[in-house]
Design an enzyme around this catalytic site. Structure first.
Site, PDB file in Angstrom:
ATOM      1  N   ASP A   1       1.059  -4.473  -1.809  1.00  0.00           N
ATOM      2  CA  ASP A   1       1.169  -5.437  -2.898  1.00  0.00           C
ATOM      3  C   ASP A   1       2.427  -6.265  -2.622  1.00  0.00           C
ATOM      4  O   ASP A   1       3.524  -5.832  -2.937  1.00  0.00           O
ATOM      5  CB  ASP A   1       1.270  -4.665  -4.224  1.00  0.00           C
ATOM      6  CG  ASP A   1       1.237  -5.595  -5.425  1.00  0.00           C
ATOM      7  OD1 ASP A   1       0.976  -6.806  -5.241  1.00  0.00           O
ATOM      8  OD2 ASP A   1       1.485  -5.115  -6.542  1.00  0.00           O
ATOM      9  N   GLU A   2       2.258  -7.393  -1.994  1.00  0.00           N
ATOM     10  CA  GLU A   2       3.374  -8.253  -1.607  1.00  0.00           C
ATOM     11  C   GLU A   2       4.451  -7.523  -0.789  1.00  0.00           C
ATOM     12  O   GLU A   2       5.633  -7.566  -1.132  1.00  0.00           O
ATOM     13  CB  GLU A   2       4.020  -8.872  -2.854  1.00  0.00           C
ATOM     14  CG  GLU A   2       3.038  -9.670  -3.683  1.00  0.00           C
ATOM     15  CD  GLU A   2       3.727 -10.806  -4.401  1.00  0.00           C
ATOM     16  OE1 GLU A   2       3.833 -11.879  -3.784  1.00  0.00           O
ATOM     17  OE2 GLU A   2       4.179 -10.607  -5.541  1.00  0.00           O
ATOM     18  N   PRO A   3       4.056  -6.863   0.313  1.00  0.00           N
ATOM     19  CA  PRO A   3       5.049  -6.099   1.091  1.00  0.00           C
ATOM     20  C   PRO A   3       6.162  -6.972   1.686  1.00  0.00           C
ATOM     21  O   PRO A   3       7.215  -6.448   2.037  1.00  0.00           O
ATOM     22  CB  PRO A   3       4.208  -5.465   2.203  1.00  0.00           C
ATOM     23  CG  PRO A   3       2.988  -6.324   2.303  1.00  0.00           C
ATOM     24  CD  PRO A   3       2.716  -6.792   0.914  1.00  0.00           C
TER      25      PRO A   3
END
Ligand code: NAG
Ligand code: NAG
Ligand code: NAG
Ligand code: NAG
Ligand code: NAG
Ligand code: NAG
Ligand code: NAG
Ligand code: NAG
Ligand code: NAG
Ligand code: NAG
Ligand code: NAG
Length: 486
Positions: A123-125
């Site tokens: 998730d949005e790394p």
């Protein structure tokens, strides 16, 4: 002969009509994000009903919650599931864990007719605030998940994607033609792009005109909101009319620099919050979302990609979530098209016959009871108790410029008390506050400032709690399930 020609004309017209329908139906590739970081999430079955009522056919989940996936079976909704960042490290090192992830979180649901289209790795790394906590594992995890998909014979239908955050690329001068990826992730991005090209997967990117405006004084509100009166940003001979196309072309240049000018793009997250910051308002969100859909439907594209549209866009987000992390800002809990209980904040045309959003149906709330401060007694400790309540509950609507900022003292104390009381399922002992709390049946809401009554705990919440409160809750759950059947 004439009739022959007539039928030819009919055939041609039909073909043209079909072409137009096919062409415009591609435009309908608009989905929504849905997360469940809420104290009392709307039950998954109600959410699926809400999506269907509003003709939303694409959904990106911020996790892979089993109840959610089950409720989506046979729904004809295309789903993206997300692997949490915390799992990336083990998925990078171990093919075995990738195989069990696919087995547990995918194979089962696909055979139950859930249409899973993409798996998002993290998730949005790449968010800058995460530093290097997650992104070094992204490509390894993607390769292992892809290998596991091939082994499970699912690779043809399910694509692996890697969501790129809005702050992964930039242009110091503000000119799209000078766009590039952040230098710390440049090398990883090359590997990401090679992976995506090899697997023919699109590039997922989050774009945030709201955050561009919020963080960058050079973007005007009108420019972020697609207003025609906004002053364009010029980049040599190219003219940019809104913040979306400015960000989009900055990304295109960044991709071009790395040798991938033509990769397909999906805008995996784009929206405008309605509370928790000045200009995070319902009317601005309304203008933004209409501007976004018009821009998408116009199919003009951007100066660097004329007439080529993103494959899909996902509006962020479906429902407000009162437990999202607010490090980035109080607005984080207010991105929803709908309030936490599935009530539309403004109107959006997703192709419903009425062109209006339909609210969630037969939502079950706790009783109409609120907790407020009793101002007939010594209130010298009220502020301290309110701060304590806010540390656990959701007081984001009290921040400057937000919907309840005008309450002032002691109205804001009541707001804090009530939020705490509702999040604790209206338990009498959660409206104590050293004797300052008082339960009332008179709705204290004023103007735009809504004092919520929470939703009856959904299945997911009960299950989460049952880990700790067995066996009474389990018993209640069974009774509740039985009652629900009949
Ligand atoms: C990812 O996994 C590979 C293979 O096990 C390993 O060589 C590499 O060091 C891992 N990456 C990180 C950042 O730990
Ligand atoms: C399936 O996904 C969930 C959450 O995304 C995770 O907690 C669980 O460990 C996964 N299962 C496997 C076998 O990896
Ligand atoms: C700010 O925006 C204007 C256009 O409105 C542009 O001319 C100028 O170069 C921009 N400056 C920066 C630093 O982005
Ligand atoms: C990123 O990598 C490319 C290709 O190796 C290189 O041309 C470019 O200068 C690098 N950019 C940054 C910001 O490090
Ligand atoms: C940008 O260019 C347009 C014409 O393409 C012009 O009308 C406008 O004034 C320019 N804006 C700026 C800020 O230079
Ligand atoms: C919000 O927008 C108004 C104009 O509508 C502006 O005056 C104000 O400065 C903005 N607030 C912030 C914090 O940007
Ligand atoms: C919220 O996010 C920040 C930064 O990403 C992180 O440091 C913090 O631990 C998070 N807070 C919670 C409660 O998860
Ligand atoms: C309220 O209580 C405080 C001590 O907590 C005391 O100092 C104050 O005089 C009290 N005020 C009234 C009006 O009784
Ligand atoms: C305020 O809090 C203090 C410390 O908890 C307590 O001793 C005091 O009695 C409280 N005052 C009132 C008026 O409740
Ligand atoms: C709060 O009050 C001010 C001044 O009366 C008004 O301008 C503003 O619109 C109000 N804000 C909200 C969110 O109601
Ligand atoms: C309530 O408002 C007062 C002043 O108007 C302020 O000092 C206090 O911090 C506010 N409390 C909360 C919980 O926002």
């Amino acid at each position: 002969m004439a009739s022959h020609q007539n039928s030819l004309t009919t055939l041609t017209l039909t073909l043209i009509a079909i072409t137009i329908i096919l062409y415009t139906s591609r435009v309908e590739s608009i989905g929504v994000n849905w997360g469940t970081t809420a104290s009392h999430p709307l039950p998954p079955s109600k959410v699926v009903e809400l999506l269907k009522l509003n003709k939303i056919t694409k959904l990106k989940l911020s996790d892979s919650n089993p109840q959610v996936l089950e409720s989506l079976s046979a729904s004809n909704i295309d789903v993206t599931v997300t692997i949490p960042n915390s799992m990336l490290r083990s998925l990078n090192t171990s093919l075995k864990s990738a195989q069990s992830w696919v087995h547990d979180n995918l194979t089962r649901y696909i055979s139950a007719h859930t249409r899973i289209e993409y798996i998002a790795i993290g998730d949005e790394p790449f968010l800058q605030s995460y530093g290097s906590q997650f992104y070094p594992f992204v490509v390894g995890a993607a390769i292992n998940i892809e290998a596991a998909l091939i082994r499970a014979k699912l690779a043809k239908n399910v694509k692996v994607v890697i969501p790129c955050s809005f702050d992964a690329f930039l242009s110091e001068s503000g000119q799209p033609s000078k766009g590039h990826f952040r230098s710390d992730i440049n090398k990883t991005m090359i590997q990401v792009l090679n992976f995506l090209t090899k697997t023919k997967s699109p590039f997922f990117v989050n774009i945030s005109p709201f955050l561009s405006y919020y963080q960058n004084k050079n973007i005007s509100l009108d420019f972020a909101l697609f207003k025609e009166t906004a002053r364009p940003h010029n980049d040599t001979h190219r003219s940019y009319k809104n913040s979306l196309e400015l960000s989009y072309d900055t990304l295109i240049t960044a991709l071009t620099v790395l040798g991938f000018p033509n990769i397909d793009i999906v805008i995996s997250q784009i929206g405008w919050p309605t509370d928790g910051a000045p200009n995070a308002t319902v009317s601005n969100a309304d203008i933004f979302t209409k501007g976004l859909l018009d821009y998408f439907h116009n199919r003009k594209g951007t100066p660097l990609r004329p007439r080529v549209m993103p494959l899909e866009i996902y509006i962020h987000t479906l429902l407000d979530e009162d437990q999202r992390n607010i490090t980035a800002g109080n607005f984080e809990r207010h991105w929803g098209l709908f309030t936490f209980d599935g009530q539309a904040k403004y109107q959006v045309d997703f192709g419903q016959s009425t062109k209006r959003l339909v609210n969630a149906q037969s939502v079950e709330y706790f009783a109409s009871r609120w907790c407020v401060v009793n101002n007939n007694i010594n209130m010298s400790n009220a502020t301290a108790h309110a701060m304590e309540a806010c540390a656990n509950a959701d007081c984001t609507a009290l921040s400057p410029g937000s919907s309840c900022f005008n309450l002032s003292w002691p109205g804001n104390v009541s707001y804090a008390f009530n939020s705490y009381y509702q999040q604790h399922d209206q338990r009498a002992d959660s409206c104590d506050f050293g004797g300052l709390g008082m339960i009332t049946t008179v709705d204290p809401s004023v103007g735009n400032c809504r004092f919520n009554v929470e939703l009856k705990a959904s299945l997911a919440v009960l299950l989460r709690r049952s880990k700790f409160d067995c066996p009474l809750i389990l018993l209640l759950l069974m009774v509740w399930l039985l009652l629900d059947r009949f």
